[in-house]
Scaffold this motif. Sequence first.
Motif, PDB file in Angstrom:
ATOM      1  N   ILE A   1      32.474 -19.577 -26.564  1.00 19.30           N
ATOM      2  CA  ILE A   1      32.274 -19.147 -25.658  1.00 19.30           C
ATOM      3  C   ILE A   1      31.079 -20.711 -24.810  1.00 19.30           C
ATOM      4  CG2 ILE A   1      29.983 -18.329 -24.362  1.00 19.30           C
ATOM      5  CD1 ILE A   1      30.838 -15.467 -25.966  1.00 19.30           C
ATOM      6  N   GLN A   2      30.768 -21.089 -23.774  1.00 18.67           N
ATOM      7  CA  GLN A   2      29.977 -22.337 -23.379  1.00 18.67           C
ATOM      8  C   GLN A   2      29.540 -21.946 -21.925  1.00 18.67           C
ATOM      9  OE1 GLN A   2      32.024 -25.941 -23.755  1.00 18.67           O
ATOM     10  NE2 GLN A   2      31.221 -26.879 -21.640  1.00 18.67           N
ATOM     11  N   VAL A   3      28.666 -21.950 -21.835  1.00 18.57           N
ATOM     12  CA  VAL A   3      27.104 -21.657 -20.331  1.00 18.57           C
ATOM     13  C   VAL A   3      26.665 -22.656 -20.106  1.00 18.57           C
ATOM     14  CG1 VAL A   3      26.240 -19.864 -19.631  1.00 18.57           C
ATOM     15  CG2 VAL A   3      28.020 -19.093 -20.974  1.00 18.57           C
ATOM     16  N   GLY A   4      27.018 -23.977 -19.808  1.00 17.73           N
ATOM     17  CA  GLY A   4      25.597 -24.265 -19.026  1.00 17.73           C
ATOM     18  C   GLY A   4      26.479 -25.801 -17.728  1.00 17.73           C
ATOM     19  N   SER A   5      25.751 -26.528 -17.773  1.00 24.63           N
ATOM     20  CA  SER A   5      26.077 -27.946 -17.419  1.00 24.63           C
ATOM     21  C   SER A   5      26.193 -28.697 -18.018  1.00 24.63           C
ATOM     22  CB  SER A   5      24.948 -27.943 -15.355  1.00 24.63           C
ATOM     23  OG  SER A   5      23.736 -28.353 -16.624  1.00 24.63           O
ATOM     24  N   ALA A   6      26.611 -29.928 -16.640  1.00 27.99           N
ATOM     25  CA  ALA A   6      26.772 -31.136 -18.264  1.00 27.99           C
ATOM     26  C   ALA A   6      25.378 -32.082 -18.932  1.00 27.99           C
ATOM     27  CB  ALA A   6      27.292 -32.571 -17.475  1.00 27.99           C
ATOM     28  N   LYS A   7      24.213 -31.398 -18.122  1.00 25.03           N
ATOM     29  CA  LYS A   7      23.175 -32.322 -18.115  1.00 25.03           C
ATOM     30  C   LYS A   7      22.969 -30.678 -19.556  1.00 25.03           C
ATOM     31  CE  LYS A   7      21.152 -33.715 -14.149  1.00 25.03           C
ATOM     32  NZ  LYS A   7      20.081 -33.819 -13.347  1.00 25.03           N
ATOM     33  N   SER A   8      23.126 -29.332 -19.592  1.00 22.18           N
ATOM     34  CA  SER A   8      22.184 -28.817 -20.635  1.00 22.18           C
ATOM     35  C   SER A   8      23.850 -27.574 -20.860  1.00 22.18           C
ATOM     36  CB  SER A   8      21.109 -28.390 -20.901  1.00 22.18           C
ATOM     37  OG  SER A   8      20.876 -27.400 -21.270  1.00 22.18           O
TER      38      SER A   8
ATOM     39  N   ASN B   1      36.529 -13.359 -24.532  1.00 22.98           N
ATOM     40  CA  ASN B   1      37.448 -13.808 -23.770  1.00 22.98           C
ATOM     41  C   ASN B   1      38.197 -13.205 -23.777  1.00 22.98           C
ATOM     42  OD1 ASN B   1      40.284 -15.343 -21.843  1.00 22.98           O
ATOM     43  ND2 ASN B   1      38.307 -13.883 -19.899  1.00 22.98           N
ATOM     44  N   GLY B   2      39.446 -11.685 -22.969  1.00 23.15           N
ATOM     45  CA  GLY B   2      40.799 -11.456 -24.325  1.00 23.15           C
ATOM     46  C   GLY B   2      40.131 -10.331 -25.313  1.00 23.15           C
ATOM     47  N   ARG B   3      39.076 -10.690 -25.218  1.00 22.38           N
ATOM     48  CA  ARG B   3      38.356  -9.057 -25.786  1.00 22.38           C
ATOM     49  C   ARG B   3      38.938  -9.214 -27.593  1.00 22.38           C
ATOM     50  NH1 ARG B   3      34.570  -5.331 -24.147  1.00 22.38           N
ATOM     51  NH2 ARG B   3      35.350  -5.144 -21.540  1.00 22.38           N
ATOM     52  N   PRO B   4      38.871 -10.655 -28.384  1.00 24.67           N
ATOM     53  CA  PRO B   4      39.830 -10.877 -29.623  1.00 24.67           C
ATOM     54  C   PRO B   4      39.413  -9.409 -30.913  1.00 24.67           C
ATOM     55  CG  PRO B   4      38.254 -12.515 -28.754  1.00 24.67           C
ATOM     56  CD  PRO B   4      38.641 -11.619 -28.182  1.00 24.67           C
ATOM     57  N   GLN B   5      40.144  -9.473 -31.593  1.00 29.74           N
ATOM     58  CA  GLN B   5      39.959  -8.828 -32.869  1.00 29.74           C
ATOM     59  C   GLN B   5      39.383 -10.020 -33.980  1.00 29.74           C
ATOM     60  OE1 GLN B   5      39.176  -5.126 -34.090  1.00 29.74           O
ATOM     61  NE2 GLN B   5      40.040  -4.918 -31.381  1.00 29.74           N
ATOM     62  N   LEU B   6      38.116 -10.433 -34.441  1.00 31.11           N
ATOM     63  CA  LEU B   6      37.061 -11.049 -34.756  1.00 31.11           C
ATOM     64  C   LEU B   6      38.028 -10.530 -36.118  1.00 31.11           C
ATOM     65  CD1 LEU B   6      34.015 -11.630 -33.383  1.00 31.11           C
ATOM     66  CD2 LEU B   6      35.855 -12.855 -32.041  1.00 31.11           C
ATOM     67  N   ASN B   7      38.001 -11.722 -36.784  1.00 30.53           N
ATOM     68  CA  ASN B   7      38.129 -11.763 -38.517  1.00 30.53           C
ATOM     69  C   ASN B   7      37.937 -13.233 -39.233  1.00 30.53           C
ATOM     70  OD1 ASN B   7      41.031 -13.396 -38.390  1.00 30.53           O
ATOM     71  ND2 ASN B   7      41.429 -11.485 -37.029  1.00 30.53           N
ATOM     72  N   LEU B   8      38.332 -13.392 -40.230  1.00 34.50           N
ATOM     73  CA  LEU B   8      38.093 -14.343 -41.120  1.00 34.50           C
ATOM     74  C   LEU B   8      38.681 -15.804 -40.134  1.00 34.50           C
ATOM     75  CD1 LEU B   8      37.854 -13.522 -45.141  1.00 34.50           C
ATOM     76  CD2 LEU B   8      36.097 -14.084 -43.263  1.00 34.50           C
TER      77      LEU B   8
ATOM     78  N   LYS C   1      33.666  -5.713 -34.927  1.00 32.50           N
ATOM     79  CA  LYS C   1      34.959  -5.917 -34.234  1.00 32.50           C
ATOM     80  C   LYS C   1      34.262  -5.201 -32.694  1.00 32.50           C
ATOM     81  CE  LYS C   1      37.095  -1.279 -33.038  1.00 32.50           C
ATOM     82  NZ  LYS C   1      38.158   0.059 -33.643  1.00 32.50           N
ATOM     83  N   SER C   2      32.942  -4.863 -32.994  1.00 31.98           N
ATOM     84  CA  SER C   2      32.269  -5.250 -31.131  1.00 31.98           C
ATOM     85  C   SER C   2      32.167  -6.056 -30.994  1.00 31.98           C
ATOM     86  CB  SER C   2      31.072  -3.873 -31.085  1.00 31.98           C
ATOM     87  OG  SER C   2      30.477  -4.325 -32.263  1.00 31.98           O
ATOM     88  N   SER C   3      31.937  -7.305 -31.586  1.00 34.92           N
ATOM     89  CA  SER C   3      31.341  -7.960 -31.238  1.00 34.92           C
ATOM     90  C   SER C   3      32.557  -9.030 -30.322  1.00 34.92           C
ATOM     91  CB  SER C   3      30.872  -9.361 -32.371  1.00 34.92           C
ATOM     92  OG  SER C   3      29.600  -8.874 -33.386  1.00 34.92           O
ATOM     93  N   GLY C   4      33.721  -8.598 -30.358  1.00 33.97           N
ATOM     94  CA  GLY C   4      34.906  -9.440 -29.778  1.00 33.97           C
ATOM     95  C   GLY C   4      34.864  -9.358 -28.162  1.00 33.97           C
ATOM     96  N   ASN C   5      33.981  -7.957 -28.234  1.00 37.47           N
ATOM     97  CA  ASN C   5      34.123  -7.615 -26.423  1.00 37.47           C
ATOM     98  C   ASN C   5      33.439  -8.960 -25.375  1.00 37.47           C
ATOM     99  OD1 ASN C   5      34.720  -5.416 -26.997  1.00 37.47           O
ATOM    100  ND2 ASN C   5      32.884  -4.187 -27.461  1.00 37.47           N
ATOM    101  N   LEU C   6      32.438  -9.768 -26.377  1.00 34.59           N
ATOM    102  CA  LEU C   6      32.003 -10.798 -25.974  1.00 34.59           C
ATOM    103  C   LEU C   6      32.993 -11.841 -25.445  1.00 34.59           C
ATOM    104  CD1 LEU C   6      28.741 -11.021 -28.398  1.00 34.59           C
ATOM    105  CD2 LEU C   6      28.452 -10.565 -25.830  1.00 34.59           C
TER     106      LEU C   6
ATOM    107  N   TYR D   1      33.906 -16.528 -22.119  1.00 37.95           N
ATOM    108  CA  TYR D   1      32.587 -15.594 -22.257  1.00 37.95           C
ATOM    109  C   TYR D   1      32.645 -14.318 -21.073  1.00 37.95           C
ATOM    110  CZ  TYR D   1      28.980 -11.863 -21.558  1.00 37.95           C
ATOM    111  OH  TYR D   1      28.079 -11.206 -22.421  1.00 37.95           O
ATOM    112  N   ARG D   2      33.246 -12.931 -21.643  1.00 33.74           N
ATOM    113  CA  ARG D   2      34.084 -11.672 -21.527  1.00 33.74           C
ATOM    114  C   ARG D   2      35.400 -11.631 -20.594  1.00 33.74           C
ATOM    115  NH1 ARG D   2      31.110  -7.667 -22.863  1.00 33.74           N
ATOM    116  NH2 ARG D   2      29.237  -7.622 -23.404  1.00 33.74           N
ATOM    117  N   CYS D   3      35.402 -11.995 -18.657  1.00 31.69           N
ATOM    118  CA  CYS D   3      36.439 -12.147 -18.018  1.00 31.69           C
ATOM    119  C   CYS D   3      36.487 -13.647 -17.624  1.00 31.69           C
ATOM    120  CB  CYS D   3      36.062 -11.434 -16.740  1.00 31.69           C
ATOM    121  SG  CYS D   3      34.785 -11.517 -15.648  1.00 31.69           S
ATOM    122  N   PHE D   4      36.049 -13.961 -17.864  1.00 30.72           N
ATOM    123  CA  PHE D   4      36.150 -15.507 -17.926  1.00 30.72           C
ATOM    124  C   PHE D   4      36.770 -16.485 -18.913  1.00 30.72           C
ATOM    125  CE2 PHE D   4      31.593 -14.276 -15.573  1.00 30.72           C
ATOM    126  CZ  PHE D   4      32.434 -13.650 -14.812  1.00 30.72           C
ATOM    127  N   GLU D   5      37.649 -17.022 -18.017  1.00 28.20           N
ATOM    128  CA  GLU D   5      38.458 -17.921 -18.446  1.00 28.20           C
ATOM    129  C   GLU D   5      37.723 -19.707 -18.984  1.00 28.20           C
ATOM    130  OE1 GLU D   5      42.805 -19.474 -20.149  1.00 28.20           O
ATOM    131  OE2 GLU D   5      42.460 -17.726 -18.579  1.00 28.20           O
TER     132      GLU D   5
END
Length: 386
Positions: free
Chosen positions: A125-132, A112-119, A105-110, A31-35
């Motif tokens: 992205i992953q956010v949470g803990s082992a439980k959830s 890490n690395g701001r990729p150019q999204l395409n097909l 294009k703008s959704s790539g900002n979410l 997510y964003r700056c977090f690899e």
Amino acid sequence: MSTSVEEIEKTEKGENKKSELLLDSLEIKGYRCFEHLTIEKLGRVNLIVGKNNVGKTALIEALWIYARRGKIDSLLNLLYSRDEVALYFEKPSGVRVPKTEDFIKSSGNLFNGRPQLNLNSNESIQVGSAKSAISVITSRLMNQDEKTTPDYSVFKEVWGHFPTGLLIISTLKETNRETRTEFYSFENLHSYLLETIEDIPFVFLRSQIIENSILARVWDDVVIKGLEEKAKEFLRLINPNLEYINFVGRSDENGERYPIANSENNNNRVPLKSYGEGMTRLLGISLALVQCRSGILLIDEIESGLHYSVLPDVWKLIFKTAKDLNVQVFATTHSKDCIEAFTEAAIDSPEDGMLIRLENKDGSIKAVNFDEKELEIVERRDIEVR
């Protein structure tokens, strides 16, 4: 043995079991700056510090995605909040229509690395803990005549058609709970939710003063729950003689409501803003804290609008109220005064406070934790932790 009505109500609501933290640790990937950021231990009240551009606000945003259970609209709102999406353009007729290419294009900002999204994108992205944990991925969905992995035939069964093109797929996985998945089709500009799951109770306070319309709505909810006295406690940190607060409607056409208050030594009820910006900021914090009982409170730049002299009492009251209402608090700051005030409150409330410093090490963001014992050493030796 007799039991009070209050104790019975607490038992019925399960509040006698409310001490467990929603998140005892945190992992954020992609997510964003977090690899790959790992925070091994969280407290009930967490203060996030660090230099500019180390991801303090991004961490708060990731927690908001988690509290919203990964709903796609939360991702879109984050793009809007940072002016990162130009979702519409004007046709000659004046009709506003979606501009899909800009949106992708703008959704790539979410990510890490701001990729150019395409097909061919396979970002995640992953956010949470082992439980959830929340997992968000981009994927290509073929048409129904092509082989798809995994099988998305459910679209045809449930919605009667088969969306194609680039998708964002958001999945919630929890221990002892079925997976909830939501699909968003860039081509169809439509969300497909396979199961509805309620948000965790949450409030996300940005550094700006909250609009009166939002404050009024939250105030009504707090009053219904009978918790307005807890909210007043915060305002008395600035004005100890505060006696009354309420919201009233304007007489003009828009009917906007605004807060008024008076003190014991002055019966005249005046707009709350007459007492200064700090009162409005504290009202927002207090209402947010009270509203998200058994949930998560997110505050960006908590010191904004508050004089340094009230910060020790603000933090002490946050610690107390968070524990009373089972709220897990995450806040950011740049202020040394704010860190010192937090440290004082954390030392007085063992095992509840955690200071988390984000650092950029060779281009990778890492977290360093300080519990109350380590904070006591920091305070005694006057060590810089910002």
